[in-house]
Structures are given as C-alpha cells and as structure tokens.
Write an enzyme that holds these catalytic residues in place. Structure first.
Site, PDB file in Angstrom:
ATOM      1  N   ASP A  11       0.876  -1.429   0.029  1.00 30.03           N
ATOM      2  CA  ASP A  11       0.119   0.002   0.003  1.00 30.03           C
ATOM      3  C   ASP A  11       0.862   1.102  -0.033  1.00 30.03           C
ATOM      4  OD1 ASP A  11      -2.378   1.724   0.667  1.00 30.03           O
ATOM      5  OD2 ASP A  11      -1.561   1.733   2.677  1.00 30.03           O
ATOM      6  N   MET A  12       0.456   2.410  -0.420  1.00 25.43           N
ATOM      7  CA  MET A  12       1.180   3.532  -0.424  1.00 25.43           C
ATOM      8  C   MET A  12       0.808   4.637   0.658  1.00 25.43           C
ATOM      9  SD  MET A  12       1.186   4.128  -4.501  1.00 25.43           S
ATOM     10  CE  MET A  12       2.657   5.327  -4.515  1.00 25.43           C
ATOM     11  N   ASP A  13       0.015   5.329   0.549  1.00 28.28           N
ATOM     12  CA  ASP A  13      -0.315   6.136   1.517  1.00 28.28           C
ATOM     13  C   ASP A  13      -0.567   5.506   3.000  1.00 28.28           C
ATOM     14  OD1 ASP A  13      -0.783   9.025  -0.095  1.00 28.28           O
ATOM     15  OD2 ASP A  13      -1.908   7.170  -0.975  1.00 28.28           O
ATOM     16  N   THR A  45      -2.491  -0.142  -4.294  1.00 26.65           N
ATOM     17  CA  THR A  45      -2.864   1.091  -3.787  1.00 26.65           C
ATOM     18  C   THR A  45      -4.339   1.251  -4.161  1.00 26.65           C
ATOM     19  OG1 THR A  45      -2.075   3.311  -3.592  1.00 26.65           O
ATOM     20  CG2 THR A  45      -1.372   2.424  -5.703  1.00 26.65           C
ATOM     21  N   GLY A  46      -4.995   2.413  -3.440  1.00 21.55           N
ATOM     22  CA  GLY A  46      -6.099   3.303  -3.789  1.00 21.55           C
ATOM     23  C   GLY A  46      -5.768   4.378  -4.883  1.00 21.55           C
ATOM     24  N   LYS A 173      -7.838  -5.274  -3.755  1.00 22.37           N
ATOM     25  CA  LYS A 173      -6.470  -5.302  -3.792  1.00 22.37           C
ATOM     26  C   LYS A 173      -5.722  -6.750  -3.760  1.00 22.37           C
ATOM     27  CE  LYS A 173      -5.200  -1.167  -1.584  1.00 22.37           C
ATOM     28  NZ  LYS A 173      -3.948  -0.371  -0.493  1.00 22.37           N
ATOM     29  N   ASP A 196      -2.461  -0.276   5.759  1.00 18.77           N
ATOM     30  CA  ASP A 196      -2.964   0.253   7.238  1.00 18.77           C
ATOM     31  C   ASP A 196      -4.280   0.448   7.191  1.00 18.77           C
ATOM     32  OD1 ASP A 196      -2.983   3.644   6.750  1.00 18.77           O
ATOM     33  OD2 ASP A 196      -2.532   2.393   5.170  1.00 18.77           O
ATOM     34  N   SER A 197      -5.254   0.187   6.084  1.00 22.98           N
ATOM     35  CA  SER A 197      -6.787   0.581   6.188  1.00 22.98           C
ATOM     36  C   SER A 197      -7.245  -0.610   5.542  1.00 22.98           C
ATOM     37  CB  SER A 197      -6.752   1.965   5.502  1.00 22.98           C
ATOM     38  OG  SER A 197      -6.196   3.130   5.949  1.00 22.98           O
ATOM     39  N   ASN A 199      -9.150  -1.038   3.230  1.00 24.13           N
ATOM     40  CA  ASN A 199      -8.703  -1.401   1.654  1.00 24.13           C
ATOM     41  C   ASN A 199      -7.587  -2.420   1.598  1.00 24.13           C
ATOM     42  OD1 ASN A 199      -6.801   0.560   2.121  1.00 24.13           O
ATOM     43  ND2 ASN A 199      -7.654   1.827   0.053  1.00 24.13           N
TER      44      ASN A 199
END
Length: 245
Positions: A11-13, A45-46, A173, A196-197, A199
């Site tokens: 994941d990115m953010d 990532t989203g 994902k 972290d979230s 998604n």
C-alpha cells in the site's frame, strides 16, 4: 523464512509513504536491496495511475501495479493488463447521496479524479473505477453507508477512518494481486502484503504474510499476521529486513 517470499505488495499512503507523502531514504534503500535479490515489489494502492507512477519511477520499478483498489492491474508501468469499471448510473446515484448528506466526495475515472469542487458535466461520458466519500461527521458517514445499499452492492472499504471507498463487487487489492500472481506464476502464499486501512484487509488476509503498519487501523492490526513499525518509522524497511532478506 524469507526465502519463500517472492513478492512484496505495498500500500502507498500510510504504508510506503511517510506523513509527508515521501518514500524515506531507508525504505528506498531496502526496497532496492530486495529487488536486487530477486523480490518483485508491487504497489497495491487506492491511488490511480497518474499519482502512483512518479513513485514507481523513483524506485525504478518495472514490475506490476495494482491500482485504484484493484480497479486496474498493470503488468508494468507501461502495460495495462485489466480494468474493472463501475456503471455511470451508479456513480451518478452515489454522488446524489453525497449531496444529500453534504459530504466531500470523489470519483476516479480512467482519465482523472473528479471531486466535489470539480465534477464532470456528463458522468455518462467517461469510464469510472471507484467512488468515495469523506466526512468527519460520524452520523453522516453512517447514513451514507446505509444509503449506499439502495444503489447496489459494492466492495466497500476505506483508506481512512473518516471515508468510504467503493469498487465493483469482487474488485479489491486481493483480486488484483491474484491476477499479478497468475502473470508471474507464483502463489498468494509467496506474497508479503503491507497496509494500514480497510482497503488492505483482503490482501493482508490472503497473503502468505499479512503485515499491518504500526499506524494501522485497529481492525487491520487484528487480522494481520504481524505488526511492523509506523510509516514514519520506516516500517516497510523493517518488514524487508525482518521477513524477506
């Protein structure tokens, strides 16, 4: 143990990126070391293509990318492999809910991101990948979540406790990473996935090793195999050192 893992899904953010939306020097160093030792590093990532690409270029990645929560799967930064769209009628109805409850909203189209301040005149004239809401009013967010059920059935997640993200049912994902595995001839058990979230939950559950960041939402930590350091403490580098190399 690390020898059995062949792919690192990031994941990115809130995960790869620190709170300044940067890849730290330590994370970059260990990602490059992982690549040098034959590990595939894949963004999951989203974010959409335009905002993910500069980071892929920074790291010199030529590997697959899972974008827009699985809405797009790229075989490499230059080759789109799959795209999963939402009907424009659903997007229009989801926007009406945002207006009803006065929330911030956005819609990812194939070309760009539209939002409350800049919406498209004809939503039927574009291809849609994802729709989202943001509000710090918990009651309004709950009302939105209930109203969504009247529009259709979606893959419903978040990338922050104050938002809701919607993709077509079955698109996540994890579904994107399954396509990546098919391309690469590997199994989901050979993946380390970090996030972290909400998604990130599907891929963390399905990966061989699912890792929650130290700053992750509690629901993510509860289902993860491991919890690493925060995104501001080079948690990704810690995962690579500890579990992969």
């Amino acid at each position: 143990m690390g020898k059995s893992y062949k792919l690192l899904a990031l994941d990115m953010d809130g995960t790869l990126l620190n709170e300044k939306s940067e890849i730290s020097g330590e994370n970059e160093r260990w990602i490059r070391e992982a690549i040098a030792q034959g590990i595939v590093v894949c963004f999951a990532t989203g974010r959409g293509y335009p905002s993910a690409l500069p980071y892929a270029e920074q790291l010199g990645l030529a590997s697959p990318m899972v974008l827009v929560n699985g809405g797009e799967v790229w075989a490499s930064p230059n080759e789109l492999r799959a795209r999963h769209t939402m009907p424009a009628a659903e997007v229009a109805a989801l926007r009406e809910i945002a207006l009803r409850y006065d929330t911030w909203y956005w819609g990812y189209s194939v070309e760009r991101v539209y939002n409350r301040n800049e919406w498209i005149e004809d939503p039927y004239g574009t291809e849609w990948l994802k729709f989202g809401y943001y509000t710090e009013d918990a009651s309004a967010l709950a009302s939105v979540a209930e109203a969504i059920k009247g529009v259709g059935t979606f893959e419903t997640t978040n990338s922050h406790p104050c938002n809701i993200e919607l993709n077509p049912l079955g698109v996540s994902k994890a579904s994107g990473l399954r396509q990546v595995c098919e391309m690469l001839g590997i199994g989901m058990h050979e993946i380390v996935a970090c996030g972290d979230s909400l998604n990130d939950v599907a891929m963390i559950r399905e990966a061989g090793l699912g890792v929650a960041m130290g700053n992750a939402q509690d629901a993510v930590k509860r289902i993860a195999d491991e919890v690493t350091l925060t995104n501001d403490e080079d948690g990704v580098a810690h995962v690579i050192r500890t579990f992969m190399l």
